[in-house]
Write a protein that holds these residues in place. Structure first.
Motif, PDB file in Angstrom:
ATOM      1  N   GLY A   9      49.076  46.728  47.063  1.00 13.12           N
ATOM      2  CA  GLY A   9      50.124  47.019  45.936  1.00 13.12           C
ATOM      3  C   GLY A   9      50.697  45.910  45.210  1.00 13.12           C
ATOM      4  N   GLY A  10      51.400  46.224  43.924  1.00  9.78           N
ATOM      5  CA  GLY A  10      51.735  45.196  43.197  1.00  9.78           C
ATOM      6  C   GLY A  10      52.239  45.542  41.648  1.00  9.78           C
ATOM      7  N   LEU A  11      52.364  44.745  40.803  1.00 10.82           N
ATOM      8  CA  LEU A  11      52.735  45.241  39.444  1.00 10.82           C
ATOM      9  C   LEU A  11      51.663  44.968  38.412  1.00 10.82           C
ATOM     10  CD1 LEU A  11      55.042  45.326  37.318  1.00 10.82           C
ATOM     11  CD2 LEU A  11      55.239  42.963  37.244  1.00 10.82           C
ATOM     12  N   VAL A  12      51.235  46.321  37.631  1.00  9.49           N
ATOM     13  CA  VAL A  12      50.350  46.317  36.902  1.00  9.49           C
ATOM     14  C   VAL A  12      50.746  46.904  35.643  1.00  9.49           C
ATOM     15  CG1 VAL A  12      49.506  48.703  37.781  1.00  9.49           C
ATOM     16  CG2 VAL A  12      48.012  47.126  36.890  1.00  9.49           C
ATOM     17  N   GLN A  13      50.212  46.706  34.233  1.00  7.80           N
ATOM     18  CA  GLN A  13      50.608  47.355  33.191  1.00  7.80           C
ATOM     19  C   GLN A  13      49.993  48.739  33.037  1.00  7.80           C
ATOM     20  OE1 GLN A  13      49.258  44.568  30.217  1.00  7.80           O
ATOM     21  NE2 GLN A  13      51.396  43.735  29.741  1.00  7.80           N
ATOM     22  N   ALA A  14      50.463  49.507  32.357  1.00  8.52           N
ATOM     23  CA  ALA A  14      50.093  50.884  32.038  1.00  8.52           C
ATOM     24  C   ALA A  14      48.660  50.795  31.529  1.00  8.52           C
ATOM     25  CB  ALA A  14      50.957  51.695  31.001  1.00  8.52           C
ATOM     26  N   GLY A  15      47.707  51.558  32.115  1.00  4.98           N
ATOM     27  CA  GLY A  15      46.376  51.728  31.953  1.00  4.98           C
ATOM     28  C   GLY A  15      45.513  50.672  32.711  1.00  4.98           C
ATOM     29  N   GLY A  16      46.318  50.151  33.437  1.00  7.72           N
ATOM     30  CA  GLY A  16      45.617  49.154  34.312  1.00  7.72           C
ATOM     31  C   GLY A  16      45.064  49.917  35.727  1.00  7.72           C
ATOM     32  N   SER A  17      44.444  49.052  36.628  1.00  6.98           N
ATOM     33  CA  SER A  17      43.921  49.482  38.008  1.00  6.98           C
ATOM     34  C   SER A  17      44.643  48.936  39.018  1.00  6.98           C
ATOM     35  CB  SER A  17      42.374  49.728  38.147  1.00  6.98           C
ATOM     36  OG  SER A  17      41.981  50.414  36.940  1.00  6.98           O
ATOM     37  N   LEU A  18      44.527  49.501  40.255  1.00 10.35           N
ATOM     38  CA  LEU A  18      44.776  48.833  41.773  1.00 10.35           C
ATOM     39  C   LEU A  18      44.133  49.520  42.533  1.00 10.35           C
ATOM     40  CD1 LEU A  18      48.848  48.593  41.687  1.00 10.35           C
ATOM     41  CD2 LEU A  18      46.966  46.449  41.654  1.00 10.35           C
ATOM     42  N   ARG A  19      43.612  48.741  43.732  1.00  8.09           N
ATOM     43  CA  ARG A  19      43.045  49.419  45.066  1.00  8.09           C
ATOM     44  C   ARG A  19      43.877  49.331  46.107  1.00  8.09           C
ATOM     45  NH1 ARG A  19      37.552  47.893  47.962  1.00  8.09           N
ATOM     46  NH2 ARG A  19      36.998  50.015  48.428  1.00  8.09           N
ATOM     47  N   LEU A  20      44.366  50.178  46.642  1.00  9.62           N
ATOM     48  CA  LEU A  20      45.128  50.060  48.046  1.00  9.62           C
ATOM     49  C   LEU A  20      44.212  50.305  49.027  1.00  9.62           C
ATOM     50  CD1 LEU A  20      48.304  52.232  47.112  1.00  9.62           C
ATOM     51  CD2 LEU A  20      47.880  50.052  46.455  1.00  9.62           C
ATOM     52  N   SER A  21      44.376  49.794  50.263  1.00  8.02           N
ATOM     53  CA  SER A  21      43.753  49.799  51.501  1.00  8.02           C
ATOM     54  C   SER A  21      44.796  50.005  52.562  1.00  8.02           C
ATOM     55  CB  SER A  21      43.092  48.422  51.758  1.00  8.02           C
ATOM     56  OG  SER A  21      42.135  48.048  50.846  1.00  8.02           O
ATOM     57  N   CYS A  22      44.305  50.656  53.656  1.00  9.57           N
ATOM     58  CA  CYS A  22      44.981  51.062  54.794  1.00  9.57           C
ATOM     59  C   CYS A  22      44.242  50.846  55.716  1.00  9.57           C
ATOM     60  CB  CYS A  22      45.449  52.380  54.574  1.00  9.57           C
ATOM     61  SG  CYS A  22      46.256  53.211  56.124  1.00  9.57           S
ATOM     62  N   GLY A 115      52.098  54.610  57.629  1.00  8.65           N
ATOM     63  CA  GLY A 115      52.204  53.312  57.560  1.00  8.65           C
ATOM     64  C   GLY A 115      53.740  52.724  56.959  1.00  8.65           C
ATOM     65  N   GLN A 116      53.949  51.452  56.687  1.00  3.64           N
ATOM     66  CA  GLN A 116      55.208  50.920  56.171  1.00  3.64           C
ATOM     67  C   GLN A 116      55.532  51.046  54.719  1.00  3.64           C
ATOM     68  OE1 GLN A 116      52.671  49.179  56.646  1.00  3.64           O
ATOM     69  NE2 GLN A 116      52.581  47.522  55.123  1.00  3.64           N
ATOM     70  N   GLY A 117      54.140  51.271  54.137  1.00  2.00           N
ATOM     71  CA  GLY A 117      54.348  51.745  52.667  1.00  2.00           C
ATOM     72  C   GLY A 117      54.070  50.318  51.694  1.00  2.00           C
ATOM     73  N   THR A 118      53.558  50.480  50.601  1.00  2.00           N
ATOM     74  CA  THR A 118      53.376  49.028  49.860  1.00  2.00           C
ATOM     75  C   THR A 118      53.835  49.641  48.345  1.00  2.00           C
ATOM     76  OG1 THR A 118      51.595  47.676  48.898  1.00  2.00           O
ATOM     77  CG2 THR A 118      50.912  49.933  49.094  1.00  2.00           C
ATOM     78  N   GLN A 119      54.462  48.818  47.644  1.00  2.00           N
ATOM     79  CA  GLN A 119      55.156  49.106  46.198  1.00  2.00           C
ATOM     80  C   GLN A 119      53.998  48.875  45.348  1.00  2.00           C
ATOM     81  OE1 GLN A 119      58.484  49.939  45.591  1.00  2.00           O
ATOM     82  NE2 GLN A 119      57.539  50.338  43.520  1.00  2.00           N
ATOM     83  N   VAL A 120      54.028  50.114  44.345  1.00  2.00           N
ATOM     84  CA  VAL A 120      53.258  49.974  43.210  1.00  2.00           C
ATOM     85  C   VAL A 120      54.101  50.235  42.013  1.00  2.00           C
ATOM     86  CG1 VAL A 120      51.635  51.252  41.941  1.00  2.00           C
ATOM     87  CG2 VAL A 120      51.225  51.006  44.302  1.00  2.00           C
ATOM     88  N   THR A 121      54.097  49.171  41.189  1.00  2.00           N
ATOM     89  CA  THR A 121      55.108  49.222  39.926  1.00  2.00           C
ATOM     90  C   THR A 121      54.127  49.105  38.648  1.00  2.00           C
ATOM     91  OG1 THR A 121      56.950  48.156  41.034  1.00  2.00           O
ATOM     92  CG2 THR A 121      56.875  48.285  38.650  1.00  2.00           C
ATOM     93  N   VAL A 122      54.232  49.989  37.617  1.00  2.00           N
ATOM     94  CA  VAL A 122      53.489  50.235  36.591  1.00  2.00           C
ATOM     95  C   VAL A 122      54.500  49.998  35.365  1.00  2.00           C
ATOM     96  CG1 VAL A 122      51.815  51.646  35.281  1.00  2.00           C
ATOM     97  CG2 VAL A 122      51.855  51.645  37.782  1.00  2.00           C
ATOM     98  N   SER A 123      54.268  48.932  34.654  1.00  3.45           N
ATOM     99  CA  SER A 123      54.993  48.670  33.768  1.00  3.45           C
ATOM    100  C   SER A 123      54.567  49.208  32.440  1.00  3.45           C
ATOM    101  CB  SER A 123      55.200  47.132  33.326  1.00  3.45           C
ATOM    102  OG  SER A 123      53.962  46.472  32.863  1.00  3.45           O
ATOM    103  N   SER A 124      55.511  49.414  31.539  1.00  7.98           N
ATOM    104  CA  SER A 124      55.005  50.284  30.046  1.00  7.98           C
ATOM    105  C   SER A 124      54.800  49.054  29.136  1.00  7.98           C
ATOM    106  CB  SER A 124      55.942  51.251  29.561  1.00  7.98           C
ATOM    107  OG  SER A 124      57.206  50.835  29.706  1.00  7.98           O
TER     108      SER A 124
END
Length: 124
Positions: A9-22, A115-124
């Protein structure tokens, strides 16, 4: 009981990508369908994506279809969520979860371990 640990998880701008793993441990990973759910502030937890035991069947929430892809690597006891074209409304805590029922045919619909969860934040 299965232990699930999310990462990516993490902070990403709108239109971006992230890959979560578990990463899973504690029981035979390949016997259980897996899923991702999310919970935004002030909202109920909602289903995002699910995958069958061998990965041949997947299911997605309408809000993420065409943007998110769930996959799994049974040799590494890991499930992934590739998130592309992220939107501010995707901001949430993302949880990995394991099916309540072993050897279910199809994608999981009822989850028993989290799981305990992971924060994903998408900024505009």
């Amino acid at each position: 009981q299965v232990q699930l640990v999310e990462s990516g998880g993490g902070l990403v701008q709108a239109g971006g990508s992230l890959r979560l793993s578990c990463a899973a441990s504690g029981r035979t990973f390949a016997n259980y369908g897996m899923g991702w759910l999310r919970q935004a502030p002030g909202k109920e937890r909602e289903f995002v994506a699910g995958i069958s035991t061998r990965g041949g069947i997947t299911k997605y929430a309408d809000s993420v279809k065409g943007r998110f892809t769930i996959s799994r690597d049974n040799a590494k006891n890991t499930v992934f969520l590739q998130m592309n074209s992220l939107k501010p409304e995707d901001t949430a805590v993302y949880y990995c979860a394991a099916d309540k029922l072993a050897f279910r045919v199809g994608a999981p619909i009822d989850f028993g371990s989290w799981g305990q969860g992971t924060q994903v934040t998408v900024s505009s």
